[in-house]
Design an enzyme around this catalytic site. Structure first.
Site, short mmCIF file in Angstrom:
data_model
loop_
_atom_site.label_atom_id
_atom_site.label_comp_id
_atom_site.label_asym_id
_atom_site.label_seq_id
_atom_site.Cartn_x
_atom_site.Cartn_y
_atom_site.Cartn_z
N ASP A 31 -23.50 27.37 25.72
CA ASP A 31 -24.56 27.25 24.74
C ASP A 31 -25.21 25.87 24.75
O ASP A 31 -26.21 25.66 24.09
CB ASP A 31 -24.04 27.56 23.32
N ASP A 54 -17.28 28.01 28.61
CA ASP A 54 -17.35 26.68 28.01
C ASP A 54 -16.58 26.76 26.69
O ASP A 54 -16.76 27.71 25.94
CB ASP A 54 -18.80 26.29 27.76
N THR A 56 -16.47 24.80 23.80
CA THR A 56 -17.19 24.59 22.56
C THR A 56 -18.27 25.65 22.39
O THR A 56 -19.12 25.84 23.26
CB THR A 56 -17.83 23.20 22.53
#
Length: 826
Positions: A582, A337, A339
């Site tokens: 996250d 991911d 970000t």
């Protein structure tokens, strides 16, 4: 406990608990503390201190233990009470009665091995426990009208627990207040669609928030909670789904099948058929049975895993399931991911571009009010808050919030409605331009150029009507572009380069614009970053999706469900997939991936489902986990070959002894010496050495391909020497001389197996092999050691003959290993 307050930007102040929702219609005045509102619910301000004390006294507390590892009792039981320890223990007791102490040395070795295993696993347990405490998420609970973070086990019945995006529901309860609260219950029910919750609706422990916020009252705590049984049974020191562990179990099963009939035949042969001294026959029978057991193999596997946990723990990496160390080493695709993984959490506004002649000062005021309207801003909104703090130029005073729409990864935008200073109502959306703008809009071209530079662009659009009206986003009027620059992680480029070197494919999966994500990945040197795909054009057919996944490296505008489907598509092609993330939108994919990796600062839900948690939030820790896994797999494969070679030649020697009706050539002391020098000591060092070889599948087959021919050659050479020595020696002491010659051959052949396994050579590996050879030479030349181990070479002809047979066997070993390596691969 401290009163919850907002700083001048409307952001939660450092160290203070998270703010509650601001009621619709409340005037924005973030300078003053926000009191906890009654919200029409009698217990919205939480329990009092005395009520908490009463509930604790009654035992109405969330006392379910969070087991991060096995208890000391379980560790001792697992290391002591094993099938082979039982067999060896019985044989050890027999030997203590019928033979000298040197024939019972194998028992002391087992005691030492078991002790080492217990100590190492206890060290790993302490490391896991300490890291689990560091990584433990603390829910926010209201008590005495004040909100503060407490440990999960301190929650009592009736507590009011606050919820925000990414928070996990830790106990069962009833919603007390809800602000567009959406709960994902997929981990409990398997239903992927989030459920919109309203006041009075039930919530279950184990579910998590995907959008909105609110609070709930705890109605079931401790072992009564829905997910409590799962939590209690879940052990982070699990040994499931491990090819290494299951492979060793399979090997031990085969060994047991071979050992039982062979041992029975050997006992009958030595005690009934051969008319020898009873105690000597017992000693030689035990000497034939003990080496069949690969007693140190399980120990070294446990030690290697445990030391891996300790090593990674020092790097702030929490391994919630031990096989994750092994699993990540087998991964061939890593899905990232963007970000929080490639970029740091924060962003900075580089530019605000008004559209359609909009007034710049007015746009700034809208952004300032939007920032103040959300008590739980995401990274993008936080950048706006930092750039346009409430109370700054223009003030924004007099604007009141009448409605709010939290950001949703499914919608790709958030929004708020206000009553402006002059009483004019207005409603605004802030989100992805390619979602809010129709296809073909001229502004999209301008945005595309910004995305190509790796910039992130949000569109501020005015809604002509109600904020939550159907199709509100379709008719929104573009007002301004908010250009954001993401902070790249300084170590991300090196980590991507590492995976490329290791032939691990990297796929960047993000909810952001694909071109923008590709530009960021390109800056970090990701191979194939130019191959981007907008997930809205991703095929839904699993096979076609798998093809698209293999052909492209960067994917944008990916929904949470698509992330899950992408992982499944890759797995359908035989890939072993790791997923990092996250955010709460990563949870489903993390759960389904072979290995889920969460950042320590990520949502509680992601940490709950991930096998590995990077507590230091550093993506650069992943290569260390991969390296640790490769060390464990590669080294255990090496030492397993050593142990299984011994098992094979021990079984074959016993069979040959039974078939030829001769005395078993060895006493237990001889094989204890050989095992220590050619297997035990070197295996311990080899199991813990650095190893960067890529993990290979089919552990059992790979080990047996080498162990079987090695064991057959060792047994044939040793028995040949023994038969020749029986014809060479006669008279008193002949059996001892024959044993010494056979021991010399077996040692030299075993040393050659060790020398092959120790490759590629380094200075310490050469030193290790040389030291083992020197140890055996000392035994042969020191008189009291000769007597202790009953080893004395008689004459010169037979000893040199034993050496010659060993040399021929070594040449055959080299040929067989190269043949197997050439046919099946190293």
């Amino acid at each position: 406990m401290t009163q919850r307050a907002l700083d001048s930007s409307g952001e939660q102040t450092p160290g203070s608990p998270r703010p509650t929702k601001i009621d619709a219609g409340a005037e924005l005045d973030p300078v003053h503390p926000v009191e906890l509102p009654p919200s029409g619910h009698p217990d919205a301000t939480g329990l009092t201190t005395s009520e908490v004390a009463e509930r604790v006294a009654r035992g109405e507390v969330n006392d379910v233990p969070v087991r991060s590892s096995r208890s000391l009792t379980e560790i001792v039981r697992a290391n002591v009470f094993t099938r082979f320890n039982l067999i060896i223990g019985v044989l050890w007791v027999i030997m203590l009665f019928v033979a000298p102490i040197q024939d019972s040395l194998f028992g002391f070795v087992i005691v030492a091995n078991t002790g080492i295993g217990i100590i190492q696993e206890w060290r790993a347990k302490k490391t896991l426990d300490s890291l689990a405490v560091i990584g433990e998420a603390k829910p926010t609970v209201r008590r005495d009208g004040v909100a503060a973070e407490i440990s999960t086990h301190e929650i009592v019945l009736g507590d009011v627990v606050e919820l925000g995006p990414g928070d996990k529901v830790v106990v069962d309860g009833t919603v007390a207040e809800a602000d567009s609260l959406e709960i994902d219950e997929s981990l409990l029910t398997g239903e992927a669609d989030p459920v919109l919750k309203r006041a009075g609706d039930p919530v279950m422990s184990g579910s998590f928030v995907v959008a909105g916020g609110g609070a709930f009252t705890a109605t079931k705590v401790g072992r009564e909670a829905y997910a409590a049984q799962l939590a209690e049974e879940a052990s982070r020191f699990t040994l499931v789904h491990s090819e290494l562990r299951s492979g060793i179990s399979t090997i031990l099963k085969y060994v047991t099948w071979m050992m039982v009939p062979t041992a029975i035949g050997l006992i009958i042969s030595q005690l009934v058929v051969k008319d020898n001294n009873f105690k000597d026959s017992v000693a030689r029978t035990v000497g034939g049975i003990v080496p069949m057991i690969p007693e140190g193999l399980v120990l070294l596997t446990s030690v290697a895993f445990a030391i891996g946990v300790v090593r990674l723990g020092r790097k702030q990496c929490l391994v919630q399931e031990l096989p994750a160390i092994e699993g990540l080493a087998r991964v061939d695709v890593v899905c990232l991911d963007k970000t929080g993984t490639l970029t740091e959490g924060g962003m900075d506004i580089t530019e605000v571009r008004p559209l359609g002649g909009s007034d710049e000062a007015y746009v700034h005021q809208v952004l300032r009010s939007l920032g103040s309207s959300d008590p739980r801003p995401n990274a993008s909104l936080q950048a706006i808050i930092d750039a346009y703090p409430a109370g700054g130029e223009g003030g924004g005073k007099g604007w009141t919030v009448t409605d709010a729409m939290p950001f949703s990864s499914a919608r790709k935008y958030s929004g708020a409605a206000f009553t402006e200073t002059d009483g004019t109502p207005s409603a605004w959306l802030l989100g992805a331009p390619d979602v809010l703008l129709p296809d073909g809009d001229g502004t999209l071209t301008e945005i595309e150029h910004l995305n190509e530079q790796g910039l992130r662009v949000l569109l501020l659009a005015r809604v002509r009507g109600e904020l939550d009206a159907p199709g509100a986003a379709d008719g929104a009027e573009p007002t301004a572009l908010v250009v954001l620059e993401q902070r790249l992680r300084p170590d991300a480029g090196e980590t991507l380069a590492y995976f490329a070197q290791q032939n691990v494919a990297t796929k960047v999966i993000s909810g952001d614009n694909a071109v923008s994500v590709g530009a960021v990945a390109g800056k970090l040197g990701l191979a194939g970053a130019e191959n981007t795909l907008d997930a809205r054009r991703m095929p839904t057919d699993p096979d076609e999706m798998a093809t698209a996944m293999e052909e492209n490296a960067v994917f944008g505008r990916v929904t949470p469900q698509q992330k899950r489907d992408m992982v499944a598509a890759l797995q359908s092609r035989g890939h072993t997939v790791a997923m990092t993330g996250d955010g709460v939108n990563d949870v489903l994919a993390l759960k389904d991936a072979d290995i889920g990796v969460s950042m320590g600062s990520g949502s509680e839900a992601t940490r709950a489902v991930a096998q590995i948690v990077l507590l230091n939030n550093s993506f650069a820790t992943l290569p260390s986990v991969v390296a640790e896994g490769r060390r464990v797999i590669g080294n255990i494969t090496r030492v397993a070959t050593l142990f299984l070679t011994k098992t094979v030649y021990s079984v074959l020697l016993a069979i040959l002894v039974v078939c030829f009706q001769v005395e078993y050539p060895f006493l237990p002391r001889h094989l204890t010496l050989l095992s220590t020098l050619t297997i035990g000591v070197p295996a311990f060092f080899l199991a813990l050495a650095p190893n960067k070889e890529r993990a290979q599948p089919h552990f059992v087959r790979r080990v047996m391909r080498y162990a079987i021919p090695s064991g057959v050659i060792a047994a044939a050479a040793t028995f040949t020497t023994y038969l020749v020595a029986r014809h060479h020696y006669s008279g008193p002491g002949a059996l001892e001389a024959e044993t010494s010659a056979a021991t010399l051959t077996l040692f030299l052949v075993s040393m050659w197996v060790l020398a092959i396994i120790a490759r590629p050579y380094t200075w310490w590996r050469i030193g290790l092999v040389a030291a083992m050879g020197l140890g055996f030479l000392i035994v042969l030349v020191v008189p009291w050691l000769q007597d202790f181990f009953a080893l004395k070479l008689v004459g010169t002809t037979m000893p040199w003959g034993a050496v010659g047979i060993a040399v021929a066997a070594a040449a055959l070993l080299e040929f067989s290993w190269r043949l197997v390596g050439g046919r099946f691969g190293a």
